[in-house]
Design a protein around this motif. Structure first.
Motif, mmCIF file in Angstrom:
data_model
loop_
_atom_site.group_PDB
_atom_site.id
_atom_site.type_symbol
_atom_site.label_atom_id
_atom_site.label_comp_id
_atom_site.label_asym_id
_atom_site.label_seq_id
_atom_site.Cartn_x
_atom_site.Cartn_y
_atom_site.Cartn_z
ATOM 1 N N ARG A 149 13.510 -21.114 -47.570
ATOM 2 C CA ARG A 149 12.694 -20.159 -48.540
ATOM 3 C C ARG A 149 13.126 -18.622 -48.003
ATOM 4 O O ARG A 149 13.260 -17.865 -48.908
ATOM 5 N N LYS A 150 12.706 -18.505 -46.832
ATOM 6 C CA LYS A 150 12.621 -16.948 -46.294
ATOM 7 C C LYS A 150 13.869 -16.771 -46.286
ATOM 8 O O LYS A 150 14.270 -15.178 -46.649
ATOM 9 N N ASP A 178 1.249 -26.630 -44.490
ATOM 10 C CA ASP A 178 0.807 -25.177 -45.124
ATOM 11 C C ASP A 178 1.740 -24.211 -45.273
ATOM 12 O O ASP A 178 1.765 -23.480 -46.260
ATOM 13 N N ASP A 179 2.942 -24.436 -44.334
ATOM 14 C CA ASP A 179 3.940 -23.436 -44.594
ATOM 15 C C ASP A 179 4.732 -23.558 -45.836
ATOM 16 O O ASP A 179 5.507 -22.807 -46.361
ATOM 17 N N ILE A 180 4.846 -25.001 -46.351
ATOM 18 C CA ILE A 180 5.556 -25.139 -47.502
ATOM 19 C C ILE A 180 4.517 -25.551 -48.853
ATOM 20 O O ILE A 180 5.050 -25.867 -49.863
ATOM 21 N N ARG A 181 3.275 -25.122 -48.581
ATOM 22 C CA ARG A 181 2.641 -25.448 -49.685
ATOM 23 C C ARG A 181 2.743 -24.991 -51.108
ATOM 24 O O ARG A 181 2.771 -25.589 -52.111
ATOM 25 N N ASP A 182 3.259 -23.776 -51.191
ATOM 26 C CA ASP A 182 3.669 -23.108 -52.522
ATOM 27 C C ASP A 182 4.928 -23.508 -52.983
ATOM 28 O O ASP A 182 5.320 -22.559 -53.750
ATOM 29 N N ILE A 183 5.642 -24.336 -52.374
ATOM 30 C CA ILE A 183 7.152 -24.655 -52.653
ATOM 31 C C ILE A 183 6.941 -25.891 -53.785
ATOM 32 O O ILE A 183 5.896 -26.671 -53.570
ATOM 33 N N GLY A 219 12.638 -31.338 -46.198
ATOM 34 C CA GLY A 219 11.057 -31.798 -45.939
ATOM 35 C C GLY A 219 10.753 -31.331 -44.551
ATOM 36 O O GLY A 219 9.409 -31.358 -44.453
ATOM 37 N N SER A 220 11.577 -31.096 -43.780
ATOM 38 C CA SER A 220 10.819 -30.309 -42.385
ATOM 39 C C SER A 220 10.181 -29.094 -42.619
ATOM 40 O O SER A 220 10.834 -28.204 -43.563
ATOM 41 N N PHE A 221 9.174 -28.983 -42.301
ATOM 42 C CA PHE A 221 8.521 -27.930 -42.427
ATOM 43 C C PHE A 221 9.177 -26.610 -42.361
ATOM 44 O O PHE A 221 9.175 -25.626 -42.828
ATOM 45 N N TYR A 222 9.751 -26.658 -41.004
ATOM 46 C CA TYR A 222 10.405 -25.618 -40.701
ATOM 47 C C TYR A 222 11.518 -25.129 -41.612
ATOM 48 O O TYR A 222 11.737 -23.986 -42.006
ATOM 49 N N ILE A 223 12.356 -26.240 -41.684
ATOM 50 C CA ILE A 223 13.680 -26.121 -42.373
ATOM 51 C C ILE A 223 13.299 -25.541 -43.903
ATOM 52 O O ILE A 223 13.919 -24.648 -44.547
#
Lengths: 551, 134
Positions: free
Chosen positions: A407-408, A43-48, A398-402
């Motif tokens: 992006r941030k 969910d944290d990378i859904r809009d990438i 592809g790591s959700f966190y990375i």
């Protein structure tokens, strides 16, 4: 897919509330104030947009890597920042490191050389040969590279204000070795703006400094095409206390200023942009460092393409050297630094470095010994060959966190660059003290966090032990200053002083005009005019920069 | 010393080294603790530093150095301080200074050398204690 994401989002909320919520846990955040969540999901990378923002290695925007095959095709260049004492000692250290498998050189010059003073200048007293090798003339440069074929080496020189002169000396050594300058590989740091902000080895005011830089761009694009003509440096800002975000932002702001200067000097952006390289600082926060380099690659590609309209893909490519963080090393329990250096080195590789120097564990105490510098090189070699992290390109992608952190960080870096644009660019922001203030604030905040115990530094504010005095540290021969002065005297007797005079006169005329400074500098260097004589003359013509000291 | 007067400290960077993160952080910390702090900026000669100490009438002089040039610069500064009659100023050194060199520096009259990892509170306490005795 959208439905799946909706479901994952709902499930994450549930997990946060019903599962995690029942536990007590520590809240964490980055140095620049981003709250780090306990858990990242898709969910944290859904809009990438994968194709646009992440893409493929070797293609715009290069988030994953500058080259398609990365370490499968070629390992990074292993350099160790080194140089101390006399040219002879430094030559010996280089031969030792190359025998040990180092693949490139990184030259450390002493402070008088960096500030354009000969070893016999009153201000050089006590400093000769201390933090790097002393170079007074071409004769010293010949000794440093004696027996080292320049066409088979890649040499990086940490030199800024007098970069044109040291580069000229290197070119002159190549000529003596009968090597065409077209074949030379290497880098000069040549980044003056960060000298004004954090490092302090400036000589000339901003205008002439930028002219020297663009003259080098132009000269090398014609005669030394494989040379990296600038190595825009974030390393020192980080050492001075900048956060990871500030490190990239302020370095990019400086680079934007150099690109603007090149364009203003009449150069085509695609003629010099591919030869811009970088040096950054790889610090302790492992994932943040990996994300930092991925964000930087993406953002620089966008800046070059969109802001400057560069059309050569090589102009978009962000290729960087990094060194592990000297300021993260502790004088307490110095062996712990072996571990810190290994993790920082690993982060640099997972971030996609092209070239790397790893600090040595004794560097918070002294310059490294042969043994300690070899261990750091071995650290790189173990990471390169033994632990499998070089077996695929961008394994952290592809790591959700990375991806979320990448992006941030990019967003935060852009905020800073916009702010500096509003102030009129990096030079203006430095003039106003903005960049210096921001870095000082971060440094002070960090120190308070260490002292309050909020930030744990093992061996310093936690887990302390009583320690004996460290043994076997390197000591620079105290006689090096006197020996260097003697060599200088002998040189001035032996050389053709009339030729020195005439080349210096020609250089003065060029400095007073506006044609390229490199050819007359090269002539003066070849006549064995000293660094101090050349810089002294340029000081007379250009004036000197006055530093600021606000706290 | 006069209790009404705030402690005045000069933070100085002798020599050519531009790494002044430590000096600036220390300057801020001392200021936040209530002292009056003057920072000279980088690339100061021994003569300039002693002149500043004299003009600013400071109680303590903090010398920060990382370049390894302390062996020449510290003795020179101590010599000029004595020449100018400022031998009683509390002089402290900080930065990267090998422990082996410390006894020699203390013999010159430098009161203490603080290395990497020292907390600013340690320094603040040291200055307060040593000046109140003087």
């Amino acid at each position: 897919m959208e439905e799946d994401i909706e479901k994952i989002r709902e499930e994450t909320k549930r997990w946060n509330r019903d599962c995690l919520g029942k536990h007590t846990f520590r809240k964490s955040e980055t140095d620049w104030g981003l709250e780090i969540k306990p858990l990242y999901t898709v969910d944290d990378i859904r809009d990438i947009n994968y194709l646009e923002e992440i893409g493929f290695p070797g293609e715009y925007p290069f988030t994953r890597a500058p080259h398609p095959s990365m370490y499968l095709g070629k390992l990074w260049t292993m350099r160790q920042y080194s140089g101390y004492g006399s040219a002879e000692e430094t030559n010996k250290r280089y031969k030792y490191l190359l025998e040990q498998g180092q693949t490139g050189l990184s030259v450390a010059f002493d402070l008088p050389t960096q500030i354009g003073y000969d070893s016999d200048h009153p201000l050089s007293q006590g400093e000769v040969g201390k933090v790097g090798v002393a170079v007074d003339s071409l004769a010293d440069m010949e000794t440093i590279f004696n027996g080292l074929p320049l066409d088979k080496l890649s040499t990086s020189m940490t030199i800024n204000a007098p970069a044109a002169i040291l580069l000229a000396m290197y070119l002159a050594v190549a000529e003596k070795q009968r090597i065409a300058t077209e074949k030379l590989n290497g880098t000069i740091q040549n980044d003056i703006l960060k000298e004004y902000t954090v490092r302090g080895t400036y000589i000339f005011p901003v205008g002439p400094s930028l002219r020297l830089i663009t003259d080098i761009f132009e000269y090398c694009s014609k005669h030394v095409p494989k040379w990296n003509t600038i190595n825009v440096a974030g390393y020192h800002m980080r050492e001075a206390g900048a956060t990871a975000v500030q490190e990239i932002a302020f370095t990019f702001a400086d680079a934007i200023e150099y690109v603007n200067a090149g364009i203003k000097a009449g150069l085509r952006v695609d003629d010099f942009a591919p030869r811009i390289s970088w040096i950054f600082n790889t610090h302790n926060n492992f994932f943040e460092e990996v994300a930092k380099y991925r964000a930087a690659r993406r953002l620089w590609a966008k800046i070059m393409k969109e802001r400057f309209g560069a059309s050569d893909p090589r102009s978009w490519m962000f290729r960087f050297h990094t060194q592990t963080a000297g300021s993260a090393l502790t004088a307490q329990q110095p062996l712990n630094n072996v571990v810190r250096v290994a993790f920082q080195t690993l982060a640099a590789i997972l971030g996609g470095a092209q070239s790397l120097a790893s600090c040595s564990f004794d560097e918070a105490l002294a310059l490294p010994t042969e043994d300690s510098v070899r261990l750091s090189l071995r650290t790189q070699q173990i990471i390169a060959h033994e632990i499998g992290v070089t077996d695929t390109v961008d394994p952290m992608g592809g790591s959700f966190y990375i991806e979320s952190l990448t992006r941030k960080m990019e967003e935060k870096i852009i905020d800073y660059i916009n702010r500096i644009d509003e102030l009129g660019g990096a030079a203006a922001a430095i003039e106003k003290g903005y960049i210096q203030q921001e870095i000082q604030e971060s440094a002070y905040r960090y120190q308070k966090e260490v002292e309050s115990g909020k930030k744990v530094v093992v061996g310093v504010n936690s887990y302390q032990v009583e320690e004996p005095l460290p043994k076997g540290l390197l000591k620079v021969d105290p006689k090096v200053g006197a020996i260097q002065i003697k060599k200088l005297k002998e040189l001035k007797v032996a050389r053709d002083n009339q030729k020195v005079e005439s080349t210096l006169l020609a250089l003065r005329k060029t400095a007073e005009g506006n044609t390229n400074l490199m050819p007359p500098i090269l002539e003066a260097v070849k006549a064995y005019a000293t660094l101090g004589e050349i810089c002294g003359l340029l000081r007379e013509v250009f004036g000197e920069y006055e530093g600021t000291s606000a706290i | 010393m006069n209790q009404d007067r705030r402690i005045r400290v000069l933070v100085a960077k002798p020599g050519l080294d531009g790494h002044d993160r430590g000096a600036k952080v220390i300057a801020r910390a001392l200021r936040d603790s209530g002292m009056e702090v003057i920072y000279t900026g980088i690339r100061q000669t021994p003569e300039q530093i002693v002149d500043a100490a004299l003009q600013e009438d400071v109680d303590a002089l903090l010398l920060s150095i990382l370049s390894g040039a302390h062996g020449f610069l510290f003795p020179r500064i101590m010599e000029i301080l004595k020449e100018k009659g400022l031998g009683d100023i509390l002089v402290l050194g900080g930065g990267i200074i090998p422990e082996d060199d410390v006894p020699e520096l203390k013999k010159l009259g430098i009161s203490e050398i603080f290395g990497p990892g020292m907390s600013s509170q340690t320094l603040i306490n040291y200055i307060r204690e040593n000046l109140s005795q003087g």
